[in-house]
Design a protein around this motif. Structure first.
Motif, PDB file in Angstrom:
ATOM      1  N   UNK A 168       8.495  35.976  44.199  1.00  0.00           N
ATOM      2  CA  UNK A 168       8.115  35.420  42.906  1.00  0.00           C
ATOM      3  C   UNK A 168       9.378  35.287  42.057  1.00  0.00           C
ATOM      4  N   UNK A 169       9.833  34.060  41.785  1.00  0.00           N
ATOM      5  CA  UNK A 169      11.097  33.876  41.059  1.00  0.00           C
ATOM      6  C   UNK A 169      11.021  34.117  39.554  1.00  0.00           C
ATOM      7  N   UNK A 170       9.863  34.547  39.045  1.00  0.00           N
ATOM      8  CA  UNK A 170       9.701  34.757  37.605  1.00  0.00           C
ATOM      9  C   UNK A 170      10.763  35.725  37.068  1.00  0.00           C
ATOM     10  N   UNK A 171      10.931  36.865  37.732  1.00  0.00           N
ATOM     11  CA  UNK A 171      11.882  37.871  37.265  1.00  0.00           C
ATOM     12  C   UNK A 171      13.309  37.364  37.273  1.00  0.00           C
ATOM     13  N   UNK A 172      13.710  36.643  38.339  1.00  0.00           N
ATOM     14  CA  UNK A 172      15.063  36.098  38.403  1.00  0.00           C
ATOM     15  C   UNK A 172      15.287  35.064  37.311  1.00  0.00           C
ATOM     16  N   UNK A 173      14.249  34.286  36.985  1.00  0.00           N
ATOM     17  CA  UNK A 173      14.397  33.289  35.931  1.00  0.00           C
ATOM     18  C   UNK A 173      14.570  33.963  34.571  1.00  0.00           C
ATOM     19  N   UNK A 174      13.764  34.972  34.309  1.00  0.00           N
ATOM     20  CA  UNK A 174      13.895  35.710  33.053  1.00  0.00           C
ATOM     21  C   UNK A 174      15.289  36.324  32.950  1.00  0.00           C
ATOM     22  N   UNK A 175      15.769  36.857  34.068  1.00  0.00           N
ATOM     23  CA  UNK A 175      17.101  37.441  34.099  1.00  0.00           C
ATOM     24  C   UNK A 175      18.157  36.383  33.799  1.00  0.00           C
ATOM     25  N   UNK A 176      18.000  35.204  34.379  1.00  0.00           N
ATOM     26  CA  UNK A 176      18.946  34.113  34.161  1.00  0.00           C
ATOM     27  C   UNK A 176      18.959  33.677  32.695  1.00  0.00           C
ATOM     28  N   UNK A 177      17.770  33.579  32.091  1.00  0.00           N
ATOM     29  CA  UNK A 177      17.675  33.174  30.682  1.00  0.00           C
ATOM     30  C   UNK A 177      18.400  34.185  29.791  1.00  0.00           C
ATOM     31  N   UNK A 178      18.167  35.459  30.049  1.00  0.00           N
ATOM     32  CA  UNK A 178      18.828  36.510  29.267  1.00  0.00           C
ATOM     33  C   UNK A 178      20.349  36.457  29.425  1.00  0.00           C
TER      34      UNK A 178
ATOM     35  N   UNK B 213      11.256  23.662  44.142  1.00  0.00           N
ATOM     36  CA  UNK B 213      10.663  22.707  43.214  1.00  0.00           C
ATOM     37  C   UNK B 213      11.132  22.928  41.779  1.00  0.00           C
ATOM     38  N   UNK B 214      11.821  24.035  41.518  1.00  0.00           N
ATOM     39  CA  UNK B 214      12.229  24.352  40.152  1.00  0.00           C
ATOM     40  C   UNK B 214      13.532  23.631  39.818  1.00  0.00           C
ATOM     41  N   UNK B 215      13.427  22.344  39.519  1.00  0.00           N
ATOM     42  CA  UNK B 215      14.614  21.566  39.188  1.00  0.00           C
ATOM     43  C   UNK B 215      15.227  22.014  37.864  1.00  0.00           C
ATOM     44  N   UNK B 216      14.411  22.643  36.988  1.00  0.00           N
ATOM     45  CA  UNK B 216      14.952  23.199  35.742  1.00  0.00           C
ATOM     46  C   UNK B 216      16.023  24.234  36.045  1.00  0.00           C
ATOM     47  N   UNK B 217      15.757  25.131  36.994  1.00  0.00           N
ATOM     48  CA  UNK B 217      16.728  26.159  37.368  1.00  0.00           C
ATOM     49  C   UNK B 217      17.924  25.541  38.080  1.00  0.00           C
TER      50      UNK B 217
ATOM     51  N   UNK C  52      11.702  16.454  27.881  1.00  0.00           N
ATOM     52  CA  UNK C  52      12.037  17.177  29.113  1.00  0.00           C
ATOM     53  C   UNK C  52      10.737  17.566  29.815  1.00  0.00           C
ATOM     54  N   UNK C  53      10.664  17.303  31.104  1.00  0.00           N
ATOM     55  CA  UNK C  53       9.500  17.686  31.891  1.00  0.00           C
ATOM     56  C   UNK C  53       9.609  19.138  32.334  1.00  0.00           C
ATOM     57  N   UNK C  54       8.507  19.854  32.254  1.00  0.00           N
ATOM     58  CA  UNK C  54       8.481  21.221  32.766  1.00  0.00           C
ATOM     59  C   UNK C  54       8.325  21.176  34.278  1.00  0.00           C
ATOM     60  N   UNK C  55       9.000  22.087  34.982  1.00  0.00           N
ATOM     61  CA  UNK C  55       8.919  22.121  36.442  1.00  0.00           C
ATOM     62  C   UNK C  55       8.415  23.482  36.915  1.00  0.00           C
ATOM     63  N   UNK C  56       7.973  23.526  38.154  1.00  0.00           N
ATOM     64  CA  UNK C  56       7.345  24.724  38.722  1.00  0.00           C
ATOM     65  C   UNK C  56       8.300  25.905  38.778  1.00  0.00           C
ATOM     66  N   UNK C  57       7.847  27.049  38.295  1.00  0.00           N
ATOM     67  CA  UNK C  57       8.593  28.299  38.448  1.00  0.00           C
ATOM     68  C   UNK C  57       7.859  29.240  39.391  1.00  0.00           C
ATOM     69  N   UNK C  58       6.659  29.682  38.990  1.00  0.00           N
ATOM     70  CA  UNK C  58       5.880  30.635  39.802  1.00  0.00           C
ATOM     71  C   UNK C  58       4.514  30.049  40.122  1.00  0.00           C
ATOM     72  N   UNK C  59       4.212  29.968  41.404  1.00  0.00           N
ATOM     73  CA  UNK C  59       2.883  29.537  41.849  1.00  0.00           C
ATOM     74  C   UNK C  59       2.006  30.789  41.945  1.00  0.00           C
ATOM     75  N   UNK C  60       1.535  31.254  40.804  1.00  0.00           N
ATOM     76  CA  UNK C  60       0.785  32.507  40.785  1.00  0.00           C
ATOM     77  C   UNK C  60      -0.489  32.411  41.620  1.00  0.00           C
ATOM     78  N   UNK C  61      -1.124  31.252  41.624  1.00  0.00           N
ATOM     79  CA  UNK C  61      -2.317  31.068  42.450  1.00  0.00           C
ATOM     80  C   UNK C  61      -1.979  31.318  43.916  1.00  0.00           C
ATOM     81  N   UNK C  62      -0.895  30.715  44.391  1.00  0.00           N
ATOM     82  CA  UNK C  62      -0.499  30.877  45.793  1.00  0.00           C
ATOM     83  C   UNK C  62      -0.104  32.315  46.100  1.00  0.00           C
ATOM     84  N   UNK C  63       0.555  32.967  45.144  1.00  0.00           N
ATOM     85  CA  UNK C  63       0.956  34.367  45.349  1.00  0.00           C
ATOM     86  C   UNK C  63      -0.275  35.248  45.525  1.00  0.00           C
ATOM     87  N   UNK C  64      -1.301  35.052  44.676  1.00  0.00           N
ATOM     88  CA  UNK C  64      -2.529  35.846  44.786  1.00  0.00           C
ATOM     89  C   UNK C  64      -3.266  35.538  46.086  1.00  0.00           C
ATOM     90  N   UNK C  65      -3.310  34.259  46.468  1.00  0.00           N
ATOM     91  CA  UNK C  65      -3.986  33.883  47.713  1.00  0.00           C
ATOM     92  C   UNK C  65      -3.225  34.396  48.928  1.00  0.00           C
TER      93      UNK C  65
END
Length: 486
Positions: free
Chosen positions: A240-250, A278-282, A352-365
């Protein structure tokens, strides 16, 4: 078989005497009603309120007990009450729903309490005890899976830390950094623990030939092709790249003051891309962060959480294997549809278009898929329980189907999960002129605008915008101040 039935009955007695000790409910239904409903059914009033835009009403009802004589209790008192009376699940649900209504300070108190409760649970060995036999010790023998305290899934523990870090960011507090690091470390720890538990289960199945033989003949995977494809979008529930993205923002925000930190931010953004191409923002940020910020402009990050995580639905099937006949029940994750197919942010003539960061649905499935080996074992034990009850019923001069049916009714598969987690998380990054006072976030459905929300951004320094959407409903919030000035 008779010995197994006696063990089951003893286990039922233990559960009835001990209880679970902490409430999973949100206080939205009567206590008696919550005891007869699945967890998804008790959460339904919250989902309906959010989809109708009644955020404040929902949070007011949910947190009513923390108000005395018209004033909110001190945060430390609220945390003490949460830890003593509620499960981790109930606390994180309240925390995220409170965050999604815009109360960052109270939401942070909830996530603090959830972390305290989680640490307490894990430090006393409770988690490892109930983690035996596929997540439920006595529950595995009795079928009363929802009768035991909820054990948070690995990806849920990680998101607890991520949301706690987000609260700090929205409060303009650099304490977010250490919490984000904890989220990244926790994700690796949970991955290692999962592999260890899986190895132990496989070893146990080899030792218990009867259960293993029955397990091999059971089809415990009734998922649709579409659900399987969604689960396959992530390699595991621990990517789940959520944590790495938050770290990058900080790190990027810190680099506005100290250019030597730019490379750290670049590496963190690149880690996000490794886990979600898919996270072209990152991907764009990993290059842009190495350059000087545009003169006369300030940085804005937008994080959008959309929809709901999958629900765990109760399934049932009649089986006849190895001379055993019975009905087995289990819980299976099912996606919750969302109308949102994309999002964008507008500011000062830019889009600016928002792009995919975390596919939480897929992670839970994917987590549900990865737990299927435990499901086989639980279903094999359920079938053995039904067969034992049928045998005992015959000895008592009754129809064997009666005993098996009674045992089936006692089975309560665990339908609990952190349901306020989003279906997906999208992100955008942009620079806006220093004089910009607000930006506009829009959600899209098939290319058409679905909802719009304006949000005031920080007068000075970088801004982190947190938006949350539920079909036609969209809310957006931002930090008023930052620990870095631009």
């Amino acid at each position: 078989m008779q010995a197994l039935l006696h063990t089951c009955l003893a286990g039922v007695l233990v559960f009835s005497l001990s209880g679970c000790g902490s409430s999973d409910g949100l206080g939205l239904s009567g206590q008696d009603q919550e005891q007869t409903q699945t967890y998804a059914e008790t959460f339904a009033p919250a989902k309906e309120a959010l989809k109708a835009g009644r955020f404040e009403e929902l949070v007011g009802r949910m947190n009513a007990s923390f108000t005395k004589d018209g004033e909110r209790m001190p945060l430390e008192d609220i945390k003490d009450e949460l830890v003593s009376k509620n499960s981790e699940l109930a606390i994180v649900e309240r925390g995220l729903l409170t965050l999604n209504s815009g109360d960052f300070e109270l939401a942070l108190a909830f996530f603090d309490a959830a972390e305290q409760k989680l640490d307490k649970t894990e430090s006393n060995g409770f988690s490892s005890f109930f983690g035996s036999m596929g997540g439920g010790g006595l529950a595995a023998l009795t079928g009363l899976e929802e009768g035991r305290p909820y054990r948070m899934r690995g990806y849920e523990k990680v998101m607890l830390y991520n949301y706690k870090a987000l609260c700090f960011m929205l409060l303009g507090d650099r304490k977010a950094y250490n919490v984000t690091r904890n989220a990244i470390d926790r994700q690796q720890q949970e991955w290692e623990k999962f592999k260890e538990r899986l190895a132990k289960l496989e070893a146990k199945q080899q030792e218990d030939g009867e259960v293993a033989n029955i397990s091999r003949q059971i089809n415990a995977d009734n998922r649709s092709v579409a659900t399987k494809k969604k689960a396959a979008l992530v390699s595991s529930a621990y990517v789940n790249p959520f944590g790495d993205y938050m770290n990058a923002v900080l790190q990027e925000i810190d680099s506005l003051d100290d250019k030597s930190l730019r490379d750290n931010a670049r590496i963190s953004y690149e880690k996000v891309v490794e886990n979600n191409k898919s996270c072209s923002t990152a991907r764009t940020a990993s290059k842009a962060v190495m350059k000087n910020a545009p003169q006369g402009r300030k940085l804005v990050h937008v994080i959008l959480s959309d929809g709901f995580a999958p629900e765990r639905k109760e399934m049932s099937k009649a089986l006849k294997i190895e001379g055993l006949t019975g009905i087995v029940n289990w819980a299976e994750a099912a996606p919750v549809p969302t109308k949102v197919t994309g999002a964008r942010v507008r500011a000062a003539g830019q889009t600016a278009n928002l792009t995919s960061l975390s596919r939480m649905e897929s992670i839970a499935l994917r987590d549900d898929q990865d737990m299927i080996p435990w499901r086989y074992t639980m279903m094999a034990l359920a079938l053995a329980r039904s067969g034992s009850a049928g045998f005992l019923a015959q000895k008592l001069g009754l129809k064997s189907e009666l005993g098996a049916g009674l045992v089936s009714k006692m089975q309560r598969p665990d339908t609990r999960a952190w349901l306020s987690l989003p279906n997906q998380v999208l992100v955008a990054r942009m620079y806006v002129p220093n004089g910009t006072k607000q930006i506009t976030v829009e959600t899209l459905s098939g290319g058409s605008r679905l909802a719009r929300a304006n949000v005031q951004i920080a007068a000075e320094g970088p801004t982190v915008v947190y938006a949350v959407s539920y079909d036609n409903q969209l809310r957006a919030y931002a930090n008023k101040n930052s620990w870095v000035k631009q």
